[in-house]
Motif scaffolding. Structure first.
Motif, PDB file in Angstrom:
ATOM      1  N   ARG A  61       0.835  -1.211   0.000  1.00  0.00           N
ATOM      2  CA  ARG A  61       0.000   0.000   0.000  1.00  0.00           C
ATOM      3  C   ARG A  61       0.861   1.249   0.000  1.00  0.00           C
ATOM      4  N   ALA A  62       1.826   1.280   0.909  1.00  0.00           N
ATOM      5  CA  ALA A  62       2.661   2.475   1.029  1.00  0.00           C
ATOM      6  C   ALA A  62       3.564   2.648  -0.192  1.00  0.00           C
ATOM      7  N   GLU A  68       7.975   7.327  -7.236  1.00  0.00           N
ATOM      8  CA  GLU A  68       9.367   7.321  -6.774  1.00  0.00           C
ATOM      9  C   GLU A  68       9.597   6.356  -5.621  1.00  0.00           C
ATOM     10  N   VAL A  69       8.556   6.074  -4.850  1.00  0.00           N
ATOM     11  CA  VAL A  69       8.697   5.240  -3.650  1.00  0.00           C
ATOM     12  C   VAL A  69       8.105   3.863  -3.950  1.00  0.00           C
ATOM     13  N   THR A  70       8.965   2.912  -4.229  1.00  0.00           N
ATOM     14  CA  THR A  70       8.526   1.563  -4.572  1.00  0.00           C
ATOM     15  C   THR A  70       8.479   0.675  -3.332  1.00  0.00           C
ATOM     16  N   PRO A  71       7.746  -0.438  -3.387  1.00  0.00           N
ATOM     17  CA  PRO A  71       7.774  -1.379  -2.261  1.00  0.00           C
ATOM     18  C   PRO A  71       9.184  -1.859  -1.942  1.00  0.00           C
ATOM     19  N   THR A  72      10.002  -2.065  -2.969  1.00  0.00           N
ATOM     20  CA  THR A  72      11.377  -2.521  -2.739  1.00  0.00           C
ATOM     21  C   THR A  72      12.177  -1.502  -1.942  1.00  0.00           C
ATOM     22  N   MET A  73      12.094  -0.254  -2.347  1.00  0.00           N
ATOM     23  CA  MET A  73      12.816   0.795  -1.634  1.00  0.00           C
ATOM     24  C   MET A  73      12.314   0.924  -0.201  1.00  0.00           C
ATOM     25  N   GLY A 131       5.696   5.924   4.056  1.00  0.00           N
ATOM     26  CA  GLY A 131       5.408   6.032   2.635  1.00  0.00           C
ATOM     27  C   GLY A 131       4.872   7.402   2.269  1.00  0.00           C
ATOM     28  N   ARG A 132       3.973   7.930   3.073  1.00  0.00           N
ATOM     29  CA  ARG A 132       3.422   9.266   2.824  1.00  0.00           C
ATOM     30  C   ARG A 132       4.521  10.333   2.910  1.00  0.00           C
ATOM     31  N   LEU A 137       8.587  14.038   0.412  1.00  0.00           N
ATOM     32  CA  LEU A 137       9.988  14.418   0.193  1.00  0.00           C
ATOM     33  C   LEU A 137      10.377  14.258  -1.275  1.00  0.00           C
ATOM     34  N   ALA A 138       9.888  13.209  -1.918  1.00  0.00           N
ATOM     35  CA  ALA A 138      10.186  13.015  -3.335  1.00  0.00           C
ATOM     36  C   ALA A 138       9.655  14.184  -4.158  1.00  0.00           C
ATOM     37  N   GLY A 139       8.490  14.701  -3.782  1.00  0.00           N
ATOM     38  CA  GLY A 139       7.955  15.879  -4.466  1.00  0.00           C
ATOM     39  C   GLY A 139       8.863  17.085  -4.300  1.00  0.00           C
ATOM     40  N   GLU A 140       9.379  17.275  -3.103  1.00  0.00           N
ATOM     41  CA  GLU A 140      10.307  18.382  -2.873  1.00  0.00           C
ATOM     42  C   GLU A 140      11.596  18.192  -3.660  1.00  0.00           C
ATOM     43  N   MET A 141      12.057  16.948  -3.726  1.00  0.00           N
ATOM     44  CA  MET A 141      13.291  16.680  -4.464  1.00  0.00           C
ATOM     45  C   MET A 141      13.079  16.894  -5.966  1.00  0.00           C
ATOM     46  N   ARG A 142      11.912  16.575  -6.461  1.00  0.00           N
ATOM     47  CA  ARG A 142      11.614  16.810  -7.869  1.00  0.00           C
ATOM     48  C   ARG A 142      11.683  18.300  -8.198  1.00  0.00           C
ATOM     49  N   VAL A 143      11.195  19.141  -7.293  1.00  0.00           N
ATOM     50  CA  VAL A 143      11.259  20.589  -7.501  1.00  0.00           C
ATOM     51  C   VAL A 143      12.714  21.038  -7.575  1.00  0.00           C
TER      52      VAL A 143
END
Length: 345
Positions: A61-62, A68-73, A131-132, A137-143
């Protein structure tokens, strides 16, 4: 529902990309170029077997909240953070499986198990919250990447931001030069290998067949449980399966076909009946396709006591027997049995 023979081995299909929208199961095989969206590795597939059983569902789910955030990561991150322990607290007073400090938990703490409470020491709550937070954070990193204010792999930057804070990533324009943070990112990258399989490619089939294979392959590593498995996933079995949450051979077929069809196809529960429905296909590798169901009558007396799912390349994924796990096996193991091959969609 009766057991078959067991053999080790793993194969997966690159055509899983066709059904990525059905289930987020793929993992990143390596780094991502700066400024590029996360993408699926054609031969890298998330493996749930090394995740503690109580956290397998929430990791999926998360790990489906953002690309950017996969179950594996996420699985590798939780092992790095706490070793999957919910009772640990760091020297910085970070708590639980995901090692949240109190101010961050106050913002991102989530009720993951539906009990009405968001508890940092509840592993399910903590993983969904992680996960949330990772996705934020991934959104901030994309910016930062898009603006040219940071360089590097977006997953690496996201993990660095989780460990050291997004401000540190922005300050240094990438993963900060802190030993702790650099080791944190490096260790998670290494741990990701534990939660994915990188395998050779095999022949592609139809989108429905690909989906059947996808759902079944994602259960690899789960235990065989006599009588276990439903349309919704692994369950506790009975008799020798009592106390074991997993699938038997026909339970795995039931689950994979039902999920792949979006609930439109519900096969019978037992293998003997599963070989009587769907379209009959010759037992000929030239005509068989990934996703076909293969029943086996080892005594050639009409008793189709075992069943599996063809994945191509003369191999199948199946739940072999008590004491074993869901795995891929060569069909040569069943060369002496009568076969019944069926296509459900």
């Amino acid at each position: 529902m009766k057991p078959g023979k067991a053999i080790a081995g793993f194969l997966v299909l690159p055509f899983l990309l066709l059904v990525a929208g059905l289930l987020v199961i793929a993992a990143l095989a390596g780094g991502l170029p700066a400024g590029q969206p996360a993408s699926l590795a054609a031969n890298g597939v998330y493996m749930s077997g090394n995740v503690p059983a109580q956290y397998r569902e929430v990791i999926l789910r998360a790990g489906a909240l953002c690309p950017e955030v996969t179950p594996t990561m996420l699985a590798a991150q939780m092992e790095q953070e706490s070793g999957w322990r919910s009772d640990v607290q760091s020297h910085a007073h970070a708590k639980g499986v995901a090692q949240f400090i109190d101010p961050t938990w106050a913002t991102w703490g989530t009720d993951g198990d539906g009990d009405g409470k968001a508890e940092v020491t509840n592993g399910v709550d903590a993983i969904l919250s992680a996960g949330r937070y990772d996705c934020h954070l991934a959104g901030e990193m994309r910016v930062l990447l898009d603006a040219g204010r940071a360089r590097g792999d977006i997953q690496d930057l996201t993990l660095a931001a989780y460990n050291a804070g997004p401000g540190a990533v922005e300050k240094y324009g990438g993963v900060p030069p802190y030993n702790e943070t650099q080791n944190y990112v490096r260790n998670i990258r290494k741990l990701m290998d534990k939660y994915q399989v990188i395998t050779p490619a095999v022949a592609a089939g139809t989108p429905f067949g690909a989906a059947v294979v996808t759902f079944a392959m994602n259960q690899r590593g789960l235990p065989y449980s006599w009588g276990g498995g439903s349309v919704d996933g692994p369950t506790e079995g009975f008799a020798q399966g009592r106390g074991i949450i997993g699938f038997d051979c026909s339970g795995l077929v039931l689950y994979a076909v039902y999920q792949a069809s979006g609930g439109k196809i519900t096969p019978p529960r037992v293998s003997q009946a599963q070989v009587t429905v769907g379209q009959a296909i010759p037992s000929d590798f030239a005509q068989m396709q990934p996703g076909d169901i293969i029943g086996f009558d080892p005594k050639r007396n009409g008793d189709f006591s075992h069943i599996g799912i063809y994945i191509g390349n003369q191999q199948m994924v199946h739940a072999p027997r008590t004491g074993d796990v869901i795995k891929v096996s060569p069909l040569s193991e069943y060369a002496d049995a009568n076969w019944s091959v069926r296509r459900y969609g």
